[in-house]
Design a protein around this motif. Sequence first.
Motif: not given
Length: 198
Positions: A64-65, A88, A144, A95, A150-151, A57, A11, A122, A116, A61
């Motif tokens: 998860k957050s 997100i 973040a 980002y 974004a993280v 997704w 990234k 993450t 992974r 996501v």
Amino acid sequence: MKKEQTLVVIKPDGIQRTLIGEIIKRFERTGLKLVGIKMLIPDSDHIKKHYTIDPDWIEKVGQKSIDSLAEKGEELKTDDPIEAGNKILDVLVKYMSSGPVVAMVWQGVNSVGVVRKIVGSTEPLSSDIGTIRGDFVLDSYKIADTDGRAVRNLIHASGSVDEAEKEIALWFNQNEIVNYRLIQEQIIYDVNLDGILE
Ligand code: ADP
């Protein structure tokens, strides 16, 4: 199985922190083979397509957050996973399209899972030491979120074989994936190790 492929994207923060070589080294030394690589500045549309390849997704996501913030007793801005996921996605688009990235395809047995494992979980704050995110990043969901960004965790890596196939097709043309042999594959995949002695 020996030809399993996975997509890795370094990234924009990974490029700016001059970690390209360090990151490539970690995948390369496992025995995985680099079969595609390029540098580009992705546009917003490309990043949106990338993250919505899996239609679930956004919800995943977001959930998860929410779970992570709840587990740590942090304040929740919303308990709706879709709302959290869409936020997100917005910050992620900003980002990921902020500068050059390096996209790569790595090939070899269990490449998706191996990559992974090397990348780590993450949220860098809770990624294991020894993983790329654990070793090189301080970031957390909380900071973040407070800063509305974004993280920053250096890398994207495909989450499953099916996802990898779709992501590779989005980032690479078929003629950009190179088919070749590495000498070390003779040992990595050799059944009897009978090619060593003269
Ligand atoms: P991974 O990249 O580990 O597969 P996800 O697919 O869940 O993780 O999330 C994609 C990316 O979105 C993460 O790598 C991270 O950069 C960003 N991200 C995930 N959750 C959050 C969050 N709660 N706040 C800000 N950014 C996030």
